[in-house]
Design a protein around this motif. Structure first.
Motif, PDB file in Angstrom:
ATOM      1  N   THR A   1       0.852  -1.186   0.000  1.00 22.45           N
ATOM      2  CA  THR A   1       0.000   0.000   0.000  1.00 22.45           C
ATOM      3  C   THR A   1       0.889   1.238   0.000  1.00 22.45           C
ATOM      4  N   LEU A   2       0.697   2.084  -0.979  1.00 18.40           N
ATOM      5  CA  LEU A   2       1.480   3.308  -1.107  1.00 18.40           C
ATOM      6  C   LEU A   2       0.648   4.479  -0.591  1.00 18.40           C
ATOM      7  N   ARG A   3       1.194   5.194   0.381  1.00 23.63           N
ATOM      8  CA  ARG A   3       0.487   6.320   0.977  1.00 23.63           C
ATOM      9  C   ARG A   3       1.263   7.618   0.722  1.00 23.63           C
ATOM     10  N   PRO A   4       0.558   8.704   0.454  1.00 20.17           N
ATOM     11  CA  PRO A   4       1.243   9.985   0.249  1.00 20.17           C
ATOM     12  C   PRO A   4       2.116  10.326   1.452  1.00 20.17           C
ATOM     13  N   ALA A   5       3.300  10.882   1.186  1.00 16.75           N
ATOM     14  CA  ALA A   5       4.251  11.149   2.272  1.00 16.75           C
ATOM     15  C   ALA A   5       4.958  12.477   2.058  1.00 16.75           C
TER      16      ALA A   5
ATOM     17  N   GLU B   1       7.637  12.831   4.299  1.00 18.30           N
ATOM     18  CA  GLU B   1       8.929  12.364   4.782  1.00 18.30           C
ATOM     19  C   GLU B   1       8.953  10.849   4.665  1.00 18.30           C
ATOM     20  N   ALA B   2      10.080  10.294   4.203  1.00 19.46           N
ATOM     21  CA  ALA B   2      10.189   8.849   4.017  1.00 19.46           C
ATOM     22  C   ALA B   2      11.661   8.479   3.916  1.00 19.46           C
ATOM     23  N   VAL B   3      11.939   7.170   3.917  1.00 24.90           N
ATOM     24  CA  VAL B   3      13.303   6.671   3.762  1.00 24.90           C
ATOM     25  C   VAL B   3      13.647   6.677   2.270  1.00 24.90           C
ATOM     26  N   VAL B   4      14.530   7.570   1.869  1.00 26.65           N
ATOM     27  CA  VAL B   4      14.871   7.693   0.453  1.00 26.65           C
ATOM     28  C   VAL B   4      15.769   6.546   0.019  1.00 26.65           C
ATOM     29  N   ASP B   5      16.873   6.338   0.732  1.00 26.55           N
ATOM     30  CA  ASP B   5      17.840   5.268   0.413  1.00 26.55           C
ATOM     31  C   ASP B   5      18.129   5.224  -1.094  1.00 26.55           C
ATOM     32  N   HIS B   6      17.894   4.076  -1.736  1.00 26.39           N
ATOM     33  CA  HIS B   6      18.278   3.884  -3.134  1.00 26.39           C
ATOM     34  C   HIS B   6      17.105   4.055  -4.100  1.00 26.39           C
ATOM     35  N   ALA B   7      16.039   4.717  -3.658  1.00 29.41           N
ATOM     36  CA  ALA B   7      14.887   4.925  -4.538  1.00 29.41           C
ATOM     37  C   ALA B   7      15.249   5.873  -5.672  1.00 29.41           C
ATOM     38  N   LEU B   8      14.686   5.621  -6.837  1.00 27.51           N
ATOM     39  CA  LEU B   8      14.886   6.514  -7.979  1.00 27.51           C
ATOM     40  C   LEU B   8      13.798   7.577  -7.939  1.00 27.51           C
TER      41      LEU B   8
ATOM     42  N   ASP C   1      15.664  13.332 -16.199  1.00 29.38           N
ATOM     43  CA  ASP C   1      16.665  13.455 -15.138  1.00 29.38           C
ATOM     44  C   ASP C   1      16.127  12.815 -13.864  1.00 29.38           C
ATOM     45  N   PHE C   2      16.984  12.023 -13.211  1.00 28.44           N
ATOM     46  CA  PHE C   2      16.582  11.305 -12.018  1.00 28.44           C
ATOM     47  C   PHE C   2      17.623  11.506 -10.917  1.00 28.44           C
ATOM     48  N   LEU C   3      17.148  11.524  -9.673  1.00 30.84           N
ATOM     49  CA  LEU C   3      18.017  11.571  -8.505  1.00 30.84           C
ATOM     50  C   LEU C   3      18.180  10.158  -7.942  1.00 30.84           C
ATOM     51  N   TRP C   4      19.412   9.837  -7.526  1.00 32.53           N
ATOM     52  CA  TRP C   4      19.669   8.511  -6.947  1.00 32.53           C
ATOM     53  C   TRP C   4      20.804   8.627  -5.935  1.00 32.53           C
ATOM     54  N   CYS C   5      20.672   7.883  -4.839  1.00 35.95           N
ATOM     55  CA  CYS C   5      21.685   7.866  -3.785  1.00 35.95           C
ATOM     56  C   CYS C   5      22.331   6.488  -3.734  1.00 35.95           C
ATOM     57  N   ASP C   6      23.654   6.450  -3.655  1.00 36.16           N
ATOM     58  CA  ASP C   6      24.356   5.162  -3.627  1.00 36.16           C
ATOM     59  C   ASP C   6      24.574   4.649  -2.213  1.00 36.16           C
ATOM     60  N   ALA C   7      24.048   5.349  -1.204  1.00 33.19           N
ATOM     61  CA  ALA C   7      24.181   4.916   0.189  1.00 33.19           C
ATOM     62  C   ALA C   7      22.865   5.161   0.908  1.00 33.19           C
ATOM     63  N   PRO C   8      22.577   4.391   1.966  1.00 30.86           N
ATOM     64  CA  PRO C   8      21.352   4.619   2.725  1.00 30.86           C
ATOM     65  C   PRO C   8      21.287   6.044   3.266  1.00 30.86           C
ATOM     66  N   THR C   9      20.076   6.579   3.342  1.00 29.20           N
ATOM     67  CA  THR C   9      19.897   7.975   3.729  1.00 29.20           C
ATOM     68  C   THR C   9      19.075   8.154   5.003  1.00 29.20           C
ATOM     69  N   GLY C  10      18.256   7.169   5.357  1.00 30.04           N
ATOM     70  CA  GLY C  10      17.315   7.362   6.452  1.00 30.04           C
ATOM     71  C   GLY C  10      16.144   8.228   6.020  1.00 30.04           C
ATOM     72  N   HIS C  11      15.330   8.654   6.998  1.00 28.76           N
ATOM     73  CA  HIS C  11      14.157   9.474   6.704  1.00 28.76           C
ATOM     74  C   HIS C  11      14.587  10.868   6.249  1.00 28.76           C
TER      75      HIS C  11
ATOM     76  N   TYR D   1       5.269   8.846  -2.458  1.00 30.37           N
ATOM     77  CA  TYR D   1       4.540   7.947  -1.591  1.00 30.37           C
ATOM     78  C   TYR D   1       5.546   7.271  -0.657  1.00 30.37           C
ATOM     79  N   GLN D   2       5.017   6.540   0.318  1.00 31.75           N
ATOM     80  CA  GLN D   2       5.830   5.626   1.091  1.00 31.75           C
ATOM     81  C   GLN D   2       5.074   4.313   1.234  1.00 31.75           C
ATOM     82  N   ASP D   3       5.818   3.198   1.253  1.00 30.35           N
ATOM     83  CA  ASP D   3       5.160   1.912   1.436  1.00 30.35           C
ATOM     84  C   ASP D   3       5.023   1.614   2.925  1.00 30.35           C
ATOM     85  N   GLU D   4       4.567   0.409   3.252  1.00 28.55           N
ATOM     86  CA  GLU D   4       4.291   0.068   4.648  1.00 28.55           C
ATOM     87  C   GLU D   4       5.558   0.006   5.493  1.00 28.55           C
ATOM     88  N   LYS D   5       6.744  -0.043   4.860  1.00 31.09           N
ATOM     89  CA  LYS D   5       8.002  -0.047   5.602  1.00 31.09           C
ATOM     90  C   LYS D   5       8.649   1.335   5.655  1.00 31.09           C
ATOM     91  N   GLY D   6       7.952   2.339   5.131  1.00 32.76           N
ATOM     92  CA  GLY D   6       8.475   3.699   5.165  1.00 32.76           C
ATOM     93  C   GLY D   6       9.387   4.042   4.010  1.00 32.76           C
TER      94      GLY D   6
END
Length: 224
Positions: free
Chosen positions: A150-154, A156-163, A194-204, A211-216
């Motif tokens: 389930t994707l909920r509007p957010a 703030e969320a954990v960005v990490d390696h999301a595109l 153009d896309f943003l991407w992080c090569d390391a975990p970022t946290g919230h 959106y954010q999924d059920e794991k944030g």
């Protein structure tokens, strides 16, 4: 910003080795650090058997390692002066050459597929029409898990390696990559973005139009 939650499917994949050449560097073997959305759409089309899959999707990807390999190239002369025989051309100017080819190891990919199209593709992933590959024909990808999400509007969320699309967040360590969002079935037209991407975990982190999924996990639904 999205206003309503969406039901979706999350599909997780793993590939032991994969290579994503950046076509914006002609004549050079410059590699991308993750699969472009067009490659992921090709993976989904292999599962469904359709010529293309122009559906919204969210994705996150990362790899455990990388390296450089020496690879033979056999370019075919447009004027027919050096034809290929059994897939090979003669060495020499304009003929067979060896170039470095960057590759990634232990590639992890997660894809979020919303709505009715997500249901359809999820059914196909349980019994793919064609072998699933991530890029080149030898880069076999392994489906790991397929589960509802389930994707909920957010905000703030954990960005990490999301595109994320450009402007989706302000994580300082993020890099901007221009990649193919989709490729036409005749391969004559490419849609770039153009896309943003992080090569390391970022946290919230604060996010925009996400959106954010059920794991944030932050998820941006990307259009072709």
């Amino acid at each position: 910003m999205p206003h309503e939650p969406q039901t979706a499917w999350r599909a997780d994949f793993w590939a032991p080795v994969a290579s994503f050449r950046d076509p914006l560097f002609p004549g050079l073997s410059h590699g991308l650090p993750l699969p472009p959305p067009s490659t992921v759409r090709g993976l989904l089309a292999a599962a469904t058997g359709e010529p293309s899959e122009s559906v919204p999707l969210g994705m996150a990807a990362w790899s455990e390692g990388n390296g450089v390999d020496a690879e033979k190239y056999h370019p075919i002369a447009a004027d027919g002066s050096n034809p290929a025989v059994s897939g090979r051309v003669r060495a020499g100017k304009g003929g067979m050459t060896i170039r470095d080819r960057p590759f990634l190891t232990h590639v992890h990919l997660s894809v979020w597929l919303p709505g009715a199209d997500g249901d359809r593709i999820a059914r196909a992933l349980r019994r793919p029409r064609w072998p699933l590959r991530l890029g080149r024909s030898q880069d076999i990808v392994h489906p790991l898990r397929l589960r509802p999400s389930t994707l909920r509007p957010a905000e703030e969320a954990v960005v990490d390696h999301a595109l994320a699309p450009a402007g989706g967040h302000d994580v300082p360590s993020a890099t901007l990559h221009r990649m193919a969002a989709s490729v036409s079935t005749d391969r004559l037209t490419t849609a770039w973005a153009d896309f943003l991407w992080c090569d390391a975990p970022t946290g919230h982190r604060p996010v925009r139009n996400a959106y954010q999924d059920e794991k944030g996990q932050a998820v941006w639904l990307l259009s072709p």
